[in-house]
Scaffold this active site. Structure first.
Site, PDB file in Angstrom:
ATOM      1  N   HIS A 125       0.820  -1.222   0.000  1.00  0.00           N
ATOM      2  CA  HIS A 125       0.000   0.000   0.000  1.00  0.00           C
ATOM      3  C   HIS A 125       0.851   1.268   0.000  1.00  0.00           C
ATOM      4  O   HIS A 125       0.351   2.357   0.289  1.00  0.00           O
ATOM      5  CB  HIS A 125      -0.968  -0.011   1.197  1.00  0.00           C
ATOM      6  N   CYS A 173      10.272  16.676  -7.761  1.00  0.00           N
ATOM      7  CA  CYS A 173      11.009  15.757  -8.637  1.00  0.00           C
ATOM      8  C   CYS A 173      12.090  16.511  -9.401  1.00  0.00           C
ATOM      9  O   CYS A 173      11.913  17.688  -9.744  1.00  0.00           O
ATOM     10  CB  CYS A 173      10.049  15.079  -9.611  1.00  0.00           C
ATOM     11  N   THR A 211      -3.599  -8.145  11.243  1.00  0.00           N
ATOM     12  CA  THR A 211      -4.431  -7.700  10.121  1.00  0.00           C
ATOM     13  C   THR A 211      -5.804  -8.350  10.201  1.00  0.00           C
ATOM     14  O   THR A 211      -5.918  -9.515  10.574  1.00  0.00           O
ATOM     15  CB  THR A 211      -3.768  -7.995   8.749  1.00  0.00           C
TER      16      THR A 211
HETATM   17  P1  NAD Z   1      -7.273  -3.294  10.275  1.00  0.00           P
HETATM   18  O1  NAD Z   1      -7.389  -1.990  11.003  1.00  0.00           O
HETATM   19  O2  NAD Z   1      -8.384  -3.709   9.385  1.00  0.00           O
HETATM   20  O3  NAD Z   1      -7.054  -4.474  11.325  1.00  0.00           O
HETATM   21  C1  NAD Z   1      -6.091  -4.405  12.333  1.00  0.00           C
HETATM   22  C2  NAD Z   1      -6.077  -5.735  13.046  1.00  0.00           C
HETATM   23  O4  NAD Z   1      -5.024  -5.696  13.997  1.00  0.00           O
HETATM   24  C3  NAD Z   1      -7.368  -6.027  13.809  1.00  0.00           C
HETATM   25  O5  NAD Z   1      -7.778  -7.339  13.512  1.00  0.00           O
HETATM   26  C4  NAD Z   1      -6.969  -5.892  15.280  1.00  0.00           C
HETATM   27  O6  NAD Z   1      -7.636  -6.825  16.087  1.00  0.00           O
HETATM   28  C5  NAD Z   1      -5.497  -6.194  15.237  1.00  0.00           C
HETATM   29  N1  NAD Z   1      -4.699  -5.545  16.281  1.00  0.00           N
HETATM   30  C6  NAD Z   1      -4.885  -4.350  16.871  1.00  0.00           C
HETATM   31  N2  NAD Z   1      -3.885  -4.085  17.723  1.00  0.00           N
HETATM   32  C7  NAD Z   1      -3.053  -5.148  17.661  1.00  0.00           C
HETATM   33  C8  NAD Z   1      -1.811  -5.474  18.299  1.00  0.00           C
HETATM   34  N3  NAD Z   1      -1.225  -4.642  19.165  1.00  0.00           N
HETATM   35  N4  NAD Z   1      -1.223  -6.657  18.015  1.00  0.00           N
HETATM   36  C9  NAD Z   1      -1.812  -7.532  17.132  1.00  0.00           C
HETATM   37  N5  NAD Z   1      -2.967  -7.273  16.516  1.00  0.00           N
HETATM   38  C10 NAD Z   1      -3.564  -6.085  16.746  1.00  0.00           C
HETATM   39  O7  NAD Z   1      -5.878  -3.246   9.533  1.00  0.00           O
HETATM   40  P2  NAD Z   1      -5.408  -3.944   8.192  1.00  0.00           P
HETATM   41  O8  NAD Z   1      -5.920  -5.321   8.110  1.00  0.00           O
HETATM   42  O9  NAD Z   1      -3.945  -3.729   8.109  1.00  0.00           O
HETATM   43  O10 NAD Z   1      -6.129  -3.094   7.066  1.00  0.00           O
HETATM   44  C11 NAD Z   1      -6.125  -1.674   7.149  1.00  0.00           C
HETATM   45  C12 NAD Z   1      -5.532  -0.950   5.970  1.00  0.00           C
HETATM   46  O11 NAD Z   1      -5.300   0.397   6.384  1.00  0.00           O
HETATM   47  C13 NAD Z   1      -4.189  -1.492   5.621  1.00  0.00           C
HETATM   48  O12 NAD Z   1      -4.321  -1.918   4.326  1.00  0.00           O
HETATM   49  C14 NAD Z   1      -3.193  -0.339   5.743  1.00  0.00           C
HETATM   50  O13 NAD Z   1      -2.813   0.063   4.448  1.00  0.00           O
HETATM   51  C15 NAD Z   1      -3.955   0.816   6.262  1.00  0.00           C
HETATM   52  N6  NAD Z   1      -3.446   1.295   7.576  1.00  0.00           N
HETATM   53  C16 NAD Z   1      -2.106   1.441   7.788  1.00  0.00           C
HETATM   54  C17 NAD Z   1      -1.652   1.888   9.013  1.00  0.00           C
HETATM   55  C18 NAD Z   1      -0.169   2.009   9.227  1.00  0.00           C
HETATM   56  O14 NAD Z   1       0.575   2.230   8.270  1.00  0.00           O
HETATM   57  N7  NAD Z   1       0.312   1.848  10.454  1.00  0.00           N
HETATM   58  C19 NAD Z   1      -2.548   2.193  10.028  1.00  0.00           C
HETATM   59  C20 NAD Z   1      -3.917   2.048   9.779  1.00  0.00           C
HETATM   60  C21 NAD Z   1      -4.357   1.575   8.535  1.00  0.00           C
END
Ligand code: NAD
Length: 270
Positions: A125, A173, A211
């Protein structure tokens, strides 16, 4: 939990090609809110209003930017500026240094796996520290020291509707072209998917970390790994999101469970 950690360590100990697939949960302990947990970003912002690809094109066409998009950018900058690798990221960096972990495929855009020392990181992403030139397609890499001052200037310009200011910030750029943040917005194709699929298929043990598996096509990756014969270990704070696929599921925070697995591997001299 003790036994599950031991079981995970013993599966990893036998691995020849360990690959990790990570999501927003892995960065939750760095203070970055996940998107879908209660209180997460999508509870407060409409993803299609703030995260659509047309926000970028609308900006450069001189279209109106929704006020919530400015609020979203500002909130993301605030959390990302403070975020540093947590013990879960550090454990994955350590697994690479121990010669055990081959690669990390991540859905996160926060650069924290690279900061923790992982060198083969596939960011499906995108990455907030990278810009993509809209003219030549080239990439511009920013340091922490460059990204945040630029980001805050952008928020000021968005708030005041200063289009010339926005263009001057975005003209980064060498070709003179205007850049956008190299992060995949809603409705846009993911990045590096063929490489991610190849990595998933090459794994003999595949870790699914923090995730919800709700974002496709990234969420297909565990299935590619499974079909190619990998054993799957899932670690998630709230439950199991890939119940048909996983061989071992651990409910717990990655920042707590992964360091314990590394400790076990060290004790046995892996
Ligand atoms: P999601 O928010 O859909 O799911 C997060 C999952 O992580 C949940 O199932 C939750 O139960 C679990 N979780 C929460 N805290 C945790 C911990 N400390 N340890 C283990 N598990 C934990 O996230 P996703 O599936 O990655 O999808 C969201 C999309 O949003 C991604 O594709 C990403 O691109 C983007 N995103 C990125 C960031 C980042 O870069 N840090 C943050 C938020 C969203």
């Amino acid at each position: 939990m003790h036994d599950l950690v031991e079981e995970a360590a013993s599966m990893i100990r036998g691995a020849k090609n360990l690959v990790a697939f990570t999501g927003a949960g892995v960065s939750e302990e760095s203070g970055i809110p996940t998107f879908r947990d209660p209180g997460g970003l999508w509870d407060r912002f409409d993803p299609y209003e703030v995260g659509g690809g047309d926000v970028f094109s609308s900006l450069y066409r001189g279209g109106a930017i929704p006020a919530s998009a400015t609020g979203f950018v500002s909130e993301m900058l605030t959390v990302l500026e403070k975020a540093h690798p947590n013990p879960g990221h550090t454990a994955l960096g350590e697994l690479e240094r121990m010669g055990i972990l081959r690669s990390v495929i991540t859905q996160n855009i926060d650069n924290l796996h690279r900061e923790a020392g992982n060198s083969l990181v596939i960011e499906v992403h995108g990455n907030i520290y990278r810009l993509a030139c809209l003219a030549c397609g080239g990439r511009v890499y920013l340091s922490r020291e460059e990204l945040f001052p630029l980001g805050w200037k952008l928020v000021e310009c968005l708030r005041s509707g200063d289009m010339q200011g926005i263009i001057s910030i975005a003209s980064r750029c060498l070709c003179g072209g205007i850049c956008r943040i190299d992060v995949v917005a809603f409705g846009e194709p993911v990045q590096d998917m063929p490489r991610a699929v190849a990595e998933a298929k090459s794994a003999d043990v595949f870790l699914i970390l923090g995730t919800s598996g709700a974002v496709y096509p990234a969420a297909y990756l565990p299935e590619y790994a499974k079909r190619a014969g990998a054993k799957l270990i899932e670690i998630n704070a709230t439950g199991c999101y890939f119940p048909e696929l996983v061989d071992l599921g651990i409910v717990g925070k990655t920042g707590e469970v992964l360091p314990r697995i590394v400790e076990r591997l060290r004790e046995r001299g892996s």
